[in-house]
Scaffold this motif. Structure first.
Motif, PDB file in Angstrom:
ATOM      1  N   ASP A 218       9.376  21.295   7.618  1.00 45.12           N
ATOM      2  CA  ASP A 218       8.252  22.061   7.469  1.00 45.12           C
ATOM      3  C   ASP A 218       7.781  22.175   6.033  1.00 45.12           C
ATOM      4  OD1 ASP A 218       8.490  22.983  10.142  1.00 45.12           O
ATOM      5  OD2 ASP A 218       9.945  24.543   9.611  1.00 45.12           O
ATOM      6  N   TYR A 219       8.081  21.071   5.156  1.00 50.83           N
ATOM      7  CA  TYR A 219       7.728  21.078   3.870  1.00 50.83           C
ATOM      8  C   TYR A 219       6.195  20.817   3.730  1.00 50.83           C
ATOM      9  CZ  TYR A 219       7.763  19.517  -1.083  1.00 50.83           C
ATOM     10  OH  TYR A 219       7.584  19.650  -2.509  1.00 50.83           O
ATOM     11  N   THR A 220       5.530  21.598   2.743  1.00 55.03           N
ATOM     12  CA  THR A 220       4.019  21.301   2.749  1.00 55.03           C
ATOM     13  C   THR A 220       3.523  21.243   1.083  1.00 55.03           C
ATOM     14  OG1 THR A 220       3.612  23.755   2.825  1.00 55.03           O
ATOM     15  CG2 THR A 220       3.602  22.340   4.756  1.00 55.03           C
ATOM     16  N   SER A 221       4.543  21.422   0.221  1.00 54.74           N
ATOM     17  CA  SER A 221       4.219  21.665  -1.354  1.00 54.74           C
ATOM     18  C   SER A 221       4.581  20.999  -2.164  1.00 54.74           C
ATOM     19  CB  SER A 221       4.650  23.132  -1.648  1.00 54.74           C
ATOM     20  OG  SER A 221       6.029  23.068  -1.298  1.00 54.74           O
ATOM     21  N   TRP A 222       4.342  19.473  -1.891  1.00 51.71           N
ATOM     22  CA  TRP A 222       4.675  18.334  -2.775  1.00 51.71           C
ATOM     23  C   TRP A 222       3.826  18.527  -4.077  1.00 51.71           C
ATOM     24  CZ3 TRP A 222       3.259  17.927   2.303  1.00 51.71           C
ATOM     25  CH2 TRP A 222       1.632  17.655   2.495  1.00 51.71           C
ATOM     26  N   PRO A 223       4.344  18.126  -5.179  1.00 52.91           N
ATOM     27  CA  PRO A 223       3.578  18.219  -6.341  1.00 52.91           C
ATOM     28  C   PRO A 223       2.612  17.058  -6.449  1.00 52.91           C
ATOM     29  CG  PRO A 223       5.706  17.212  -6.967  1.00 52.91           C
ATOM     30  CD  PRO A 223       5.885  17.662  -5.493  1.00 52.91           C
ATOM     31  N   GLY A 224       1.686  17.543  -7.313  1.00 49.30           N
ATOM     32  CA  GLY A 224       0.323  16.609  -7.552  1.00 49.30           C
ATOM     33  C   GLY A 224       0.517  15.241  -7.859  1.00 49.30           C
ATOM     34  N   ASP A 225       1.792  15.047  -8.543  1.00 53.68           N
ATOM     35  CA  ASP A 225       2.034  13.587  -9.104  1.00 53.68           C
ATOM     36  C   ASP A 225       3.011  12.915  -8.151  1.00 53.68           C
ATOM     37  OD1 ASP A 225       4.165  14.925  -9.712  1.00 53.68           O
ATOM     38  OD2 ASP A 225       4.524  14.489 -11.713  1.00 53.68           O
ATOM     39  N   ALA A 226       3.341  13.411  -6.864  1.00 48.65           N
ATOM     40  CA  ALA A 226       4.314  12.777  -5.961  1.00 48.65           C
ATOM     41  C   ALA A 226       3.610  11.530  -5.520  1.00 48.65           C
ATOM     42  CB  ALA A 226       4.687  13.661  -4.728  1.00 48.65           C
ATOM     43  N   ALA A 227       4.492  10.823  -4.935  1.00 50.74           N
ATOM     44  CA  ALA A 227       4.109   9.229  -4.420  1.00 50.74           C
ATOM     45  C   ALA A 227       3.505   9.306  -2.943  1.00 50.74           C
ATOM     46  CB  ALA A 227       5.138   8.247  -4.502  1.00 50.74           C
TER      47      ALA A 227
END
Length: 545
Positions: A218-227
């Motif tokens: 249920d992940y939704t909070s990847w960082p802004g510099d994620a690929a």
């Protein structure tokens, strides 16, 4: 005593390190599109944490693991810019005494608890609670006086004094945000299975073997510099504790594991851009690797003896012969990552004649039959506890070379290899004259943590960061002013002057940058180190097999 001219520059040798490792970056992808699924096996040589909650204590082995399941309010990119993460925006008051953070409204912890202002306030309270026994996180939030939830997703933080390092502190895993519901379970339970918002979840911890991490579906909070966006590609990570460096490397060569950390320098130097083993170099922020001289007790309460030790210590030859070009000599207390680092090689010229003259002037005029200096019937003995969990074999060999070269001036350095727990115990009991204690904190404010006299007082964990036992009112004033000013130019000047006090007073012997080195097999794609504290992140990683 003459004070050499000061130069504000990048730490000497860092350019050498980067150039030598330029061909050892992660390999180009062998598959055009990421592959979902699979279990990555990571073998660490760092000590097994005694608690998986990075709020408790707060050491680097905890950060390595916690990066996979706990996230921070903010992050940083490779240029050092602050990026939104769990907090989508923030603003500072004109007087610097309060901040408002607006949180994302679409994030939940993996136990279903929503991310709210109250949840963040509970985490800060947890860090400040003496029962948590925090150290790194406790010191990072030390100026926070109170918190007020303005609405469900807006938190106001009030400070006792302005804190120019607050955003840097909130980027670190030791100040990461956990489920307040999970925190209420109590320390023992939360240490076994902390709950965050990250791309992976702690499924099981088998002591002295490893930790099983599974994908957060249920992940939704990847960082802004994620690929990429969405869930992690990997289905799971098996995190194994393998203390012996040769065993870790053999396991990587055989394909038994996919990634290792803390490789020996010769193994790192053998990595190639053509594979089949590839290297990632990630210098840590904060302090350099250095030896602290304990000025709080004899014989290093005498500056002449401190300078004599440093003038007698041959470091460069050891770095060149033991590290195979994978690190360069540092002459700063700060990492080369920090723009404010002050490099002063002139303070660290090896000069045995000068060392002998200084010891004579300090009253250590006699030698015993073994060649060691003697004063008032007491031999010039230096206790040097060494953490075998934190110092790689090459570094331990470097300490042995320093032991041998300083003997020529009459110092008896007693190296005592200890496991991490015993090492912390020796420091707590002040049973040391010399110590190598890596300390990672984002930003130059690490100087305040390491050298302000307040840091001679133990944190709730029992650890005190000022191992040099520096108690200098002028230095305290400089570090306090630097931590409070919003003027970047003035702050750099204050940090420069503070560093010069530490370096010219011969309180530390800098060695080289704290380096995180990772080796991985050719099937591993998309792995990177977070720009904050250089821990590995596997959200974007996949296995091309």
């Amino acid at each position: 005593m003459r004070r050499a001219p000061r130069t504000l520059t990048v730490v000497g040798g860092s350019a050498l390190t980067l150039s030598l490792l330029a061909g050892c970056a992660a390999a180009a992808p062998t598959s055009e599109e990421p592959v979902a699924g699979g279990t990555l096996i990571y073998a660490t040589g760092d000590a097994e944490p005694s608690c998986l909650d990075p709020h408790v204590g707060g050491n680097y082995p905890q950060a390595l693991l916690a990066t996979q399941y706990i996230e921070s309010l903010v992050s940083k990119n490779t240029e050092g810019d602050i990026l939104p993460w769990l907090a989508e925006s923030w603003k500072e008051s004109d007087d610097g005494l309060s901040w408002e953070f607006t949180l994302r409204d679409d994030v939940s912890f993996t136990d279903g608890t929503p991310l709210t202002a109250d949840a963040v306030a509970a985490n800060i309270a947890h860090l400040k609670d003496p029962e948590t026994a925090s150290s790194t996180g406790y010191l990072a939030v030390g100026k926070i006086e109170s918190m007020t939830s303005i609405d469900e997703h807006t938190l106001r933080i009030d400070l006792s004094a302005p804190d120019s390092a607050l955003l840097d502190s909130f980027s670190m895993p030791w100040v990461g945000i956990q489920s307040p519901t999970a925190l209420e379970r109590g320390k023992d339970v939360n240490c076994e299975s902390p709950v965050g918002t990250g791309p992976f979840i702690v499924e099981e911890w088998t002591r002295q073997q490893g930790v099983r991490l599974v994908r957060n579906e249920d992940y939704t909070s990847w960082p802004g510099d994620a690929a990429h966006e969405g869930t992690a590609w990997l289905e799971a990570i098996d995190w194994r504790f393998i203390p012996d460096a040769a065993t870790r490397y053999a396991a990587l060569q055989s394909g038994e594991v996919d990634v290792i950390d803390n490789p020996q320098p010769n193994s790192l130097a053998a990595a190639s851009e053509d594979g089949p083993i590839f290297a990632i170099a990630a210098p840590r922020p904060g302090a350099s690797n250095r030896i602290e001289l304990n000025a709080g007790k004899a014989p290093f309460d005498d500056e002449r003896v401190r300078e004599a030790f440093i003038r007698a210590a041959e470091v460069n030859d050891g770095i060149e012969s033991l590290f195979f070009g994978t690190v360069g000599r540092s002459y700063s207390v700060l990492s080369s990552v920090e723009a404010e680092s002050l490099s002063t090689p002139e303070y660290f010229d090896v000069d045995l004649d000068a060392a002998n003259a200084l010891l004579d002037a300090a009253g250590w005029t006699q030698r015993d039959t073994d060649g060691y200096r003697v004063k008032d019937g007491q031999r010039l003995v230096l206790e040097f506890p060494v953490s075998t969990n934190q110092s790689v074999p090459a570094e331990q060999s470097l300490f042995e070379q320093i032991q041998a070269t300083t003997k020529q001036a009459g110092f008896q350095v007693i190296l005592e290899p200890l496991d991490l727990s015993s090492w912390y115990g020796a420091l707590a009991a002040h049973e040391y004259n010399l110590v190598s204690a890596p300390y990672t904190k984002v930003g130059p404010d690490v100087l305040r943590i390491l050298y302000h006299s307040d840091s001679t007082v133990p944190a709730p964990s029992g650890y005190f960061a000022n191992l040099a036992q520096l108690k200098d009112p002028k230095l305290d004033a400089l570090l306090t002013q630097a931590s409070e000013t919003t003027d970047a130019t003035l702050r750099a000047q204050l940090y420069e002057e503070a560093q010069d006090i530490v370096l010219s007073g011969y309180h530390v012997l800098p060695l080289y940058d704290q380096q995180n080195h990772y080796l991985h097999g050719e099937d591993v794609e998309g792995m990177r180190a977070l720009p904050t504290v250089s821990t590995p992140t596997f959200f974007d990683a996949w296995l091309a097999r």
